[in-house]
Design a protein around this motif. Structure first.
Motif, mmCIF file in Angstrom:
data_model
loop_
_atom_site.group_PDB
_atom_site.id
_atom_site.type_symbol
_atom_site.label_atom_id
_atom_site.label_comp_id
_atom_site.label_asym_id
_atom_site.label_seq_id
_atom_site.Cartn_x
_atom_site.Cartn_y
_atom_site.Cartn_z
ATOM 1 N N ILE A 114 -7.060 46.477 55.237
ATOM 2 C CA ILE A 114 -7.703 47.321 56.239
ATOM 3 C C ILE A 114 -6.749 47.457 57.417
ATOM 4 C CG2 ILE A 114 -9.654 47.581 57.805
ATOM 5 C CD1 ILE A 114 -11.287 45.926 55.773
ATOM 6 N N ASP A 115 -6.389 48.694 57.725
ATOM 7 C CA ASP A 115 -5.490 48.977 58.836
ATOM 8 C C ASP A 115 -6.253 49.700 59.928
ATOM 9 O OD1 ASP A 115 -3.145 47.956 57.580
ATOM 10 O OD2 ASP A 115 -3.044 49.790 56.376
ATOM 11 N N ASN A 116 -6.164 49.184 61.139
ATOM 12 C CA ASN A 116 -6.753 49.832 62.307
ATOM 13 C C ASN A 116 -5.632 50.518 63.070
ATOM 14 O OD1 ASN A 116 -9.549 48.873 62.101
ATOM 15 N ND2 ASN A 116 -8.616 46.869 62.340
ATOM 16 N N TYR A 117 -5.888 51.757 63.512
ATOM 17 C CA TYR A 117 -4.862 52.490 64.234
ATOM 18 C C TYR A 117 -5.531 53.483 65.178
ATOM 19 C CZ TYR A 117 -5.780 56.222 60.840
ATOM 20 O OH TYR A 117 -6.384 57.177 60.074
ATOM 21 N N VAL A 118 -4.722 54.067 66.044
ATOM 22 C CA VAL A 118 -5.205 55.077 66.984
ATOM 23 C C VAL A 118 -4.596 56.416 66.565
ATOM 24 C CG1 VAL A 118 -5.270 55.809 69.392
ATOM 25 C CG2 VAL A 118 -5.403 53.377 68.820
ATOM 26 N N SER A 119 -5.449 57.417 66.382
ATOM 27 C CA SER A 119 -4.986 58.747 65.948
ATOM 28 C C SER A 119 -4.247 59.442 67.092
ATOM 29 C CB SER A 119 -6.171 59.594 65.488
ATOM 30 O OG SER A 119 -6.941 59.986 66.600
ATOM 31 N N LYS A 120 -3.648 60.586 66.772
ATOM 32 C CA LYS A 120 -2.929 61.377 67.778
ATOM 33 C C LYS A 120 -3.859 61.846 68.885
ATOM 34 C CE LYS A 120 0.607 62.986 64.622
ATOM 35 N NZ LYS A 120 1.221 64.139 63.938
ATOM 36 N N THR A 121 -5.156 61.977 68.558
ATOM 37 C CA THR A 121 -6.127 62.419 69.567
ATOM 38 C C THR A 121 -6.711 61.256 70.358
ATOM 39 O OG1 THR A 121 -7.943 62.331 67.966
ATOM 40 C CG2 THR A 121 -6.759 64.434 68.180
ATOM 41 N N GLY A 122 -6.248 60.033 70.060
ATOM 42 C CA GLY A 122 -6.702 58.861 70.805
ATOM 43 C C GLY A 122 -7.911 58.161 70.213
ATOM 44 N N GLU A 123 -8.386 58.626 69.063
ATOM 45 C CA GLU A 123 -9.535 57.992 68.427
ATOM 46 C C GLU A 123 -9.120 56.745 67.654
ATOM 47 O OE1 GLU A 123 -12.574 60.756 66.553
ATOM 48 O OE2 GLU A 123 -10.743 61.989 66.560
ATOM 49 N N LYS A 124 -9.947 55.722 67.716
ATOM 50 C CA LYS A 124 -9.708 54.527 66.915
ATOM 51 C C LYS A 124 -10.129 54.833 65.478
ATOM 52 C CE LYS A 124 -10.186 51.117 70.547
ATOM 53 N NZ LYS A 124 -10.893 49.909 70.995
ATOM 54 N N LYS A 125 -9.258 54.533 64.530
ATOM 55 C CA LYS A 125 -9.503 54.823 63.117
ATOM 56 C C LYS A 125 -9.292 53.566 62.286
ATOM 57 C CE LYS A 125 -9.700 59.464 63.290
ATOM 58 N NZ LYS A 125 -10.538 60.360 62.562
ATOM 59 N N MET A 126 -9.828 53.625 61.078
ATOM 60 C CA MET A 126 -9.661 52.528 60.146
ATOM 61 C C MET A 126 -9.330 53.116 58.777
ATOM 62 S SD MET A 126 -12.345 49.553 59.028
ATOM 63 C CE MET A 126 -13.456 50.666 58.218
ATOM 64 N N ALA A 127 -8.344 52.557 58.108
ATOM 65 C CA ALA A 127 -7.971 52.997 56.763
ATOM 66 C C ALA A 127 -8.096 51.801 55.820
ATOM 67 C CB ALA A 127 -6.550 53.525 56.746
ATOM 68 N N VAL A 128 -8.752 52.030 54.691
ATOM 69 C CA VAL A 128 -8.934 50.981 53.692
ATOM 70 C C VAL A 128 -8.095 51.354 52.476
ATOM 71 C CG1 VAL A 128 -10.602 49.786 52.232
ATOM 72 C CG2 VAL A 128 -11.268 50.540 54.516
ATOM 73 N N ASN A 129 -7.305 50.416 51.975
ATOM 74 C CA ASN A 129 -6.422 50.662 50.846
ATOM 75 C C ASN A 129 -6.444 49.452 49.920
ATOM 76 O OD1 ASN A 129 -4.534 52.284 49.449
ATOM 77 N ND2 ASN A 129 -2.836 51.148 50.328
ATOM 78 N N VAL A 130 -6.477 49.716 48.619
ATOM 79 C CA VAL A 130 -6.394 48.645 47.631
ATOM 80 C C VAL A 130 -4.935 48.531 47.206
ATOM 81 C CG1 VAL A 130 -7.122 47.840 45.359
ATOM 82 C CG2 VAL A 130 -8.750 49.067 46.822
ATOM 83 N N ILE A 131 -4.325 47.387 47.480
ATOM 84 C CA ILE A 131 -2.954 47.116 47.044
ATOM 85 C C ILE A 131 -3.078 46.459 45.672
ATOM 86 C CG2 ILE A 131 -0.781 45.950 47.536
ATOM 87 C CD1 ILE A 131 -1.598 48.127 49.585
#
Length: 115
Positions: free
Chosen positions: A82-99
């Motif tokens: 699970i990666d937390n990041y801030v989008s270009k518009t300043g929104e907090k986002k979360m991406a879930v990926n199965v490695i």
């Protein structure tokens, strides 16, 4: 008994949503793909499908990109990241990926010689 206190392990069976492509970055081969996984439906309810983003590396990436196409069933096992990041518009986002650490073709091929 497990050596670690916690275990992050997931196994999913679903269908490839787009034909995967092999890529290379920093000398490592990888393949990003997504799978559609149907939930077990309760009687009378419409089926529900979840979509999971997956990444395979090395030989697994070569297998997925070389032998799997859109619509084929695949079995994957690996760890959820699970990666937390801030989008270009300043929104907090979360991406879930199965490695993934294991991938298998889950389509059953029938022998038509007996039919």
């Amino acid at each position: 008994i497990f050596k670690e206190d916690f275990m992050n392990r997931i196994t999913l069976m679903g269908r490839i949503t787009v034909t995967p492509e092999l890529k290379e970055g920093n000398g490592t081969k990888y393949c990003n793909f997504s799978i559609a996984v149907d939930r077990v439906k309760k009687s009378g309810n419409e089926p529900v499908t979840d979509f999971f983003n997956c990444t395979a590396f090395g030989q697994s990436a070569e297998f997925v990109s070389g032998y799997m196409i859109k619509g084929q069933r695949i079995l994957v096992s690996g760890a959820v990241h699970i990666d937390n990041y801030v989008s270009k518009t300043g929104e907090k986002k979360m991406a879930v990926n199965v490695i993934t650490d294991t991938v298998e073709n889950a389509d059953v091929r029938r022998n038509n010689s007996n039919e």
